[in-house]
Design a protein around this motif. Structure first.
Motif, PDB file in Angstrom:
ATOM      1  N   LEU A  33       1.029  -2.361   7.851  1.00  0.00           N
ATOM      2  CA  LEU A  33       1.931  -3.192   7.052  1.00  0.00           C
ATOM      3  C   LEU A  33       2.071  -2.666   5.631  1.00  0.00           C
ATOM      4  N   LEU A  36       4.447   0.295   5.905  1.00  0.00           N
ATOM      5  CA  LEU A  36       5.739   0.049   6.555  1.00  0.00           C
ATOM      6  C   LEU A  36       6.949   0.324   5.661  1.00  0.00           C
ATOM      7  N   VAL A  48      11.964  -7.841   7.978  1.00  0.00           N
ATOM      8  CA  VAL A  48      10.518  -8.112   7.958  1.00  0.00           C
ATOM      9  C   VAL A  48      10.200  -9.235   6.969  1.00  0.00           C
ATOM     10  N   LEU A 178       4.375 -10.104   1.825  1.00  0.00           N
ATOM     11  CA  LEU A 178       3.184  -9.773   2.606  1.00  0.00           C
ATOM     12  C   LEU A 178       1.961 -10.472   2.041  1.00  0.00           C
TER      13      LEU A 178
END
Length: 348
Positions: A33, A36, A48, A178
């Motif tokens: 992640l 990414l 995302v 995130l």
């Protein structure tokens, strides 16, 4: 080979996981992640980030509905409160984003207590209708409180910067999303290991027995509303940063239905299931777009003309199929697969 799940100490009972394999995959997923954004386009990052918003909302709703048993159809209203609180504090008052984000969550938590009070005497369908009415009330309040919310004109969200980085575009927005998503998931996982989480599960399974055991239903139900809504408010604030412009049309009833569908498809009561369900449903429209691009004429406008109808039909088919053939959801499928391969070649 790991063949059982016997716990030999209290520490193992409350640990997030005592499996090195699980921690290894978690570390690998975290690294993936982090890297990414260097492997996908800006459009991919947008997808995302939308999935992260969905995950935050689904995990938060799972605390309320999956763990406490309080059915809510008011997620769109809570999202609107968080989004508008963040937008107003950022654009109209010029506060820094590191203050507006938690403030949006706290504002949503406080508003949720207004809905939480009726939950002390209502449950099931009656509570669901009450929370649904709340979402309509919130939208009308936003429309008529024009001096504060700009009414039907909406708000352009701007000014979200941190250390000179624009948090509303590209990689900075991705890493912010995130971070907030990981905080939400870790908070939910740790909450289930506490006395509060065990009280929520007791209330869900049998509230009368929970009261007889000494659990304060008033306190823990209101706490469930407040904690869940705090993280939904954070998701709404993140959504406002991503969209850059918000009005009441963004927060329709379909958002509440989708949030409930996510935790049902993922596996009601499971945090991992909520994550899987949110990612699955949030990326389903993109999968449909790619599918129609492969099987139909690229110059055809069929999908673009009927995108909402096709998406609605797909949602309905997926929900009915899971409820009929796999009521435990995606997390149930994963458990069956894991059990099969753990017992292979003796599995049957």
């Amino acid at each position: 080979m790991r063949t059982g799940h016997m716990k030999l100490s209290p520490g193992q009972l409350i640990a997030l996981s005592d499996s090195r394999v699980v921690w290894g995959w978690a570390l690998a997923g975290g690294v993936a992640l982090l890297l990414l954004p260097f492997a996908v386009s800006n459009y991919g990052l947008t997808l995302v980030v939308s999935a992260f918003v969905a995950v935050m909302g689904a995990v938060a709703l799972n605390m309320l509905t999956g763990q406490t048993g309080l059915i809510s159809l008011g997620q769109s209203g809570f999202l609107a409160v968080g989004a508008y609180a963040n937008a107003i504090l950022l654009s109209d008052y010029g506060l820094p984003v590191w203050l507006t984000l938690p403030a949006a969550g706290l504002a949503t938590a406080l508003v949720s207590l207004v809905v939480g009070v009726p939950s002390l005497r209502l449950k099931g369908l009656y509570l669901a209708i009450t929370t649904l009415a709340f979402s309509f009330i919130i939208n009308h309040a936003i429309l008529y409180a024009e001096p504060l919310t700009h009414g039907p004109n909406g708000i352009f969200v701007k000014g979200a910067t941190l250390f000179g980085l624009d948090l509303q575009r590209g990689m900075p927005l991705y890493y912010l999303a995130l971070g907030l998503t990981l905080v939400t998931i870790l908070a939910a996982l740790n909450m289930t290991r506490t006395r509060i989480g065990r009280a929520w599960i007791a209330i869900r399974d049998h509230d009368i027995a929970a009261r007889a055991m000494g659990i304060d239903l008033v306190r823990f139900k209101l706490l469930a509303f407040a904690v869940s809504s705090f993280f939904v408010g954070l998701a709404g604030a993140l959504l406002s940063l991503q969209l850059r412009f918000i009005n009441v049309d963004v927060f329709g009833l379909i958002l509440s239905i989708e949030a409930l569908a996510m935790i049902i498809l993922g596996g009601l009561g499971s945090i991992a299931g909520a994550v899987l369900g949110a990612v699955f449903l949030s990326l389903l429209p993109e999968a449909l777009r790619l599918f129609f691009g492969l099987v139909s004429d690229p110059n055809s406008t069929f999908y673009t003309n009927y995108v909402f109808e096709i998406r609605g039909i797909a949602y309905g088919v997926v929900i009915v199929a899971f409820l009929r053939f796999k009521p435990d959801g995606l997390i149930g499928m994963w458990r069956d697969i894991r059990k099969y391969w753990s017992n292979w070649p003796l599995a049957y």
